[in-house]
Design a protein around this motif. Structure first.
Motif, PDB file in Angstrom:
ATOM      1  N   GLY A  57       4.397  -3.838  -3.865  1.00 14.16           N
ATOM      2  CA  GLY A  57       3.112  -4.468  -4.170  1.00 14.16           C
ATOM      3  C   GLY A  57       1.994  -3.444  -3.997  1.00 14.16           C
ATOM      4  N   ILE A  58       0.783  -3.813  -4.383  1.00 12.57           N
ATOM      5  CA  ILE A  58      -0.339  -2.871  -4.362  1.00 12.57           C
ATOM      6  C   ILE A  58      -1.131  -3.005  -3.065  1.00 12.57           C
ATOM      7  CG2 ILE A  58      -2.474  -2.162  -5.517  1.00 12.57           C
ATOM      8  CD1 ILE A  58      -1.327  -3.409  -8.086  1.00 12.57           C
ATOM      9  N   THR A  59      -1.182  -1.926  -2.313  1.00 12.69           N
ATOM     10  CA  THR A  59      -2.072  -1.827  -1.151  1.00 12.69           C
ATOM     11  C   THR A  59      -3.285  -1.016  -1.592  1.00 12.69           C
ATOM     12  OG1 THR A  59      -0.212  -1.897   0.394  1.00 12.69           O
ATOM     13  CG2 THR A  59      -2.308  -1.039   1.225  1.00 12.69           C
ATOM     14  N   GLU A  65      -0.175   4.422  -3.679  1.00 11.98           N
ATOM     15  CA  GLU A  65       0.060   3.080  -4.209  1.00 11.98           C
ATOM     16  C   GLU A  65      -0.200   2.980  -5.712  1.00 11.98           C
ATOM     17  OE1 GLU A  65       1.103   0.119  -2.515  1.00 11.98           O
ATOM     18  OE2 GLU A  65       1.748   1.708  -1.167  1.00 11.98           O
ATOM     19  N   LEU A  66      -0.805   3.995  -6.310  1.00 15.00           N
ATOM     20  CA  LEU A  66      -1.062   3.957  -7.751  1.00 15.00           C
ATOM     21  C   LEU A  66       0.241   3.877  -8.543  1.00 15.00           C
ATOM     22  CD1 LEU A  66      -3.959   6.565  -8.000  1.00 15.00           C
ATOM     23  CD2 LEU A  66      -4.127   4.083  -8.345  1.00 15.00           C
ATOM     24  N   TRP A 120      -6.400  -2.412  -6.930  1.00 18.35           N
ATOM     25  CA  TRP A 120      -6.350  -1.234  -6.055  1.00 18.35           C
ATOM     26  C   TRP A 120      -7.742  -0.837  -5.569  1.00 18.35           C
ATOM     27  CZ3 TRP A 120      -8.097   3.898  -6.386  1.00 18.35           C
ATOM     28  CH2 TRP A 120      -7.498   4.813  -5.506  1.00 18.35           C
ATOM     29  N   LEU A 121      -8.727  -1.026  -6.419  1.00 17.04           N
ATOM     30  CA  LEU A 121     -10.086  -0.599  -6.082  1.00 17.04           C
ATOM     31  C   LEU A 121     -10.818  -1.572  -5.165  1.00 17.04           C
ATOM     32  CD1 LEU A 121     -11.322   0.803  -9.521  1.00 17.04           C
ATOM     33  CD2 LEU A 121     -11.094   2.105  -7.395  1.00 17.04           C
ATOM     34  N   SER A 127      -4.302  -5.510   2.542  1.00 15.29           N
ATOM     35  CA  SER A 127      -3.646  -6.579   1.788  1.00 15.29           C
ATOM     36  C   SER A 127      -2.573  -5.974   0.885  1.00 15.29           C
ATOM     37  CB  SER A 127      -4.675  -7.338   0.936  1.00 15.29           C
ATOM     38  OG  SER A 127      -5.257  -6.468  -0.034  1.00 15.29           O
ATOM     39  N   VAL A 128      -1.640  -6.813   0.452  1.00 11.73           N
ATOM     40  CA  VAL A 128      -0.611  -6.398  -0.501  1.00 11.73           C
ATOM     41  C   VAL A 128      -0.610  -7.418  -1.627  1.00 11.73           C
ATOM     42  CG1 VAL A 128       1.826  -5.908  -0.907  1.00 11.73           C
ATOM     43  CG2 VAL A 128       0.803  -5.375   1.316  1.00 11.73           C
TER      44      VAL A 128
END
Length: 212
Positions: A57-59, A65-66, A120-121, A127-128
């Motif tokens: 997932g995206i942190t 994380e990209l 992401w920004l 968070s994820v």
């Protein structure tokens, strides 16, 4: 004598690419069934491995994380999460893919990447975020405005119908009042979908003039 040819003619029941309408519908249906099946399979793998896939997932605001921008759109936090996304993804994806598989894949790729970057920004630290809902909101936005951009009455009608059925749910989904829901992902997905309608709009076919 002078004449013109538009190159827009097609055989009955076929579009300009040579696909029959039934063939295009069948391809769109198969694509979306396979897409949704993949989401369920991945969640089953995630459960079997003790949620090992949740790490993709995206942190937000971590450079490493990209690489998870795309994988995150295919992962979920439990079967209930997948189930909630299944029907709208099937419906919106099928309707969008009727306009052409390659066009749909390009639209979906744009939505996934832009939505992931937005998450992401601006998502809260630590968070994820994962799930197909960003793509769903993006496809909703795409379908809502595609007909107006392409000037196709049938697609305008489709957009109005899905707006009437799902519009209130979409508005609720981009509200920052729901705990545990990534309204950022929903909002950026929606905006990306609207942008995709303009980026991938159908341009009028050129006409060729014949002179003696």
């Amino acid at each position: 004598m002078a004449g013109t040819t538009s190159g827009t003619g097609s055989r009955t029941g076929r579009d300009g690419t040579g696909w029959s309408r039934a063939g295009r519908a069948g391809a769109a249906a198969k694509l979306m069934v396979a897409w949704v099946a993949l989401l369920w399979i991945l969640e089953a793998v995630d459960m079997a491995t003790g949620h090992a896939l949740d790490a993709y997932g995206i942190t937000p605001r971590e450079a490493a994380e990209l690489r998870d921008l795309v994988p995150a759109a295919f992962l979920h936090f439990g079967f209930a999460h997948v189930a909630a996304n299944t029907v709208p993804l099937l419906v919106f994806g099928f309707l969008a893919a009727l306009g052409g598989i390659r066009r749909f894949l390009a639209v979906a790729a744009l939505i996934v990447v832009v939505d992931g970057l937005g998450v992401w920004l601006v998502s809260p630290s630590y968070s994820v975020t994962a799930g197909a809902s960003g793509l769903i909101f993006g496809l909703f936005g795409y379908l809502l405005v595609r007909g107006f951009v392409d000037r196709k009455p049938l697609d305008i009608g489709v957009g109005l119908v899905i707006g009437a059925i799902w519009g209130s749910s979409i508005l609720l989904g981009i509200s920052p009042t729901q705990s545990g829901v990534s309204w950022q992902g929903h909002l950026f997905g929606l905006l990306a979908g609207v942008a995709a309608a303009f980026v991938f709009r159908r341009r009028p076919r050129r006409t060729a003039a014949l002179t003696p």
